[in-house]
Design a protein around this motif. Sequence first.
Motif, PDB file in Angstrom:
ATOM      1  N   UNK A 125      -5.977   9.950   0.514  1.00  0.00           N
ATOM      2  CA  UNK A 125      -7.327  10.340   0.112  1.00  0.00           C
ATOM      3  C   UNK A 125      -8.093  10.781   1.352  1.00  0.00           C
ATOM      4  N   UNK A 126      -8.655  11.982   1.298  1.00  0.00           N
ATOM      5  CA  UNK A 126      -9.353  12.580   2.437  1.00  0.00           C
ATOM      6  C   UNK A 126     -10.800  12.885   2.093  1.00  0.00           C
ATOM      7  N   UNK A 127     -11.676  12.737   3.084  1.00  0.00           N
ATOM      8  CA  UNK A 127     -13.055  13.221   2.969  1.00  0.00           C
ATOM      9  C   UNK A 127     -12.997  14.700   3.327  1.00  0.00           C
ATOM     10  N   UNK A 128     -13.473  15.551   2.454  1.00  0.00           N
ATOM     11  CA  UNK A 128     -13.337  16.998   2.608  1.00  0.00           C
ATOM     12  C   UNK A 128     -14.144  17.536   3.791  1.00  0.00           C
ATOM     13  N   UNK A 129     -15.349  17.008   4.030  1.00  0.00           N
ATOM     14  CA  UNK A 129     -16.242  17.565   5.051  1.00  0.00           C
ATOM     15  C   UNK A 129     -15.633  17.581   6.442  1.00  0.00           C
ATOM     16  N   UNK A 130     -14.835  16.573   6.780  1.00  0.00           N
ATOM     17  CA  UNK A 130     -14.242  16.524   8.125  1.00  0.00           C
ATOM     18  C   UNK A 130     -12.728  16.291   8.110  1.00  0.00           C
ATOM     19  N   UNK A 131     -12.119  16.395   6.923  1.00  0.00           N
ATOM     20  CA  UNK A 131     -10.674  16.232   6.760  1.00  0.00           C
ATOM     21  C   UNK A 131     -10.184  14.865   7.248  1.00  0.00           C
ATOM     22  N   UNK A 138      -9.082   8.733   4.501  1.00  0.00           N
ATOM     23  CA  UNK A 138      -9.837   7.543   4.130  1.00  0.00           C
ATOM     24  C   UNK A 138      -8.892   6.431   3.664  1.00  0.00           C
ATOM     25  N   UNK A 139      -7.851   6.780   2.918  1.00  0.00           N
ATOM     26  CA  UNK A 139      -6.928   5.785   2.383  1.00  0.00           C
ATOM     27  C   UNK A 139      -5.578   6.433   2.128  1.00  0.00           C
ATOM     28  N   UNK A 140      -4.532   5.720   2.484  1.00  0.00           N
ATOM     29  CA  UNK A 140      -3.190   6.110   2.072  1.00  0.00           C
ATOM     30  C   UNK A 140      -2.435   4.848   1.700  1.00  0.00           C
ATOM     31  N   UNK A 141      -1.219   5.014   1.263  1.00  0.00           N
ATOM     32  CA  UNK A 141      -0.409   3.878   0.826  1.00  0.00           C
ATOM     33  C   UNK A 141       0.810   3.772   1.726  1.00  0.00           C
ATOM     34  N   UNK A 142       1.361   2.568   1.841  1.00  0.00           N
ATOM     35  CA  UNK A 142       2.596   2.422   2.619  1.00  0.00           C
ATOM     36  C   UNK A 142       3.694   3.331   2.071  1.00  0.00           C
ATOM     37  N   UNK A 146      -8.664  -7.883  -4.712  1.00  0.00           N
ATOM     38  CA  UNK A 146      -9.910  -7.141  -4.506  1.00  0.00           C
ATOM     39  C   UNK A 146     -10.283  -7.257  -3.034  1.00  0.00           C
ATOM     40  N   UNK A 147     -10.678  -6.138  -2.429  1.00  0.00           N
ATOM     41  CA  UNK A 147     -11.049  -6.178  -1.023  1.00  0.00           C
ATOM     42  C   UNK A 147     -11.385  -4.801  -0.493  1.00  0.00           C
ATOM     43  N   UNK A 148     -11.433  -4.710   0.834  1.00  0.00           N
ATOM     44  CA  UNK A 148     -11.697  -3.434   1.480  1.00  0.00           C
ATOM     45  C   UNK A 148     -10.466  -2.545   1.360  1.00  0.00           C
ATOM     46  N   UNK A 149     -10.628  -1.270   1.650  1.00  0.00           N
ATOM     47  CA  UNK A 149      -9.500  -0.342   1.580  1.00  0.00           C
ATOM     48  C   UNK A 149      -8.394  -0.782   2.531  1.00  0.00           C
ATOM     49  N   UNK A 150      -8.752  -1.243   3.720  1.00  0.00           N
ATOM     50  CA  UNK A 150      -7.765  -1.707   4.696  1.00  0.00           C
ATOM     51  C   UNK A 150      -7.037  -2.948   4.178  1.00  0.00           C
TER      52      UNK A 150
END
Length: 116
Positions: free
Chosen positions: A32-38, A41-45, A106-110
């Motif tokens: 998952x990417x933020x488009x404005x600055x590429x 934000x999140x990926x999976x193992x 449940x938690x933060x993305x990290x």
Amino acid sequence: MTDEVPSPQNTYTVRFGAYEVRMSHWVTEPGIYRVSDNQLIFDMPSTWSADEVNWIDDSTVEMKTRLYPGREYCHLRLNLKTGAGTAVRGTYPFANSSGTPPRQFEGTLKEIYQWL
């Protein structure tokens, strides 16, 4: 699956790294990417493959994923604005002879990444 699934207002996008692991077996790893600055934000193992991606609103995404080559799934609901979410991980019914219920987190993305 397409190469990208943008959020409704194009603030974020889910991109896929697809590769063949065996003859006709493909893994489509989501990022998952933020488009404005590429910014990622999140990926999976490695070897988690996305089967479905649905945007609830511009910053909340739901993904149905499965672990290759195992018989496990994970349903994610991530709020990218708050940097948190939930994950439900379990074994597919056909492979779950012990009737083990799915685990939830449940938690933060990290923290979700580490839990997977």
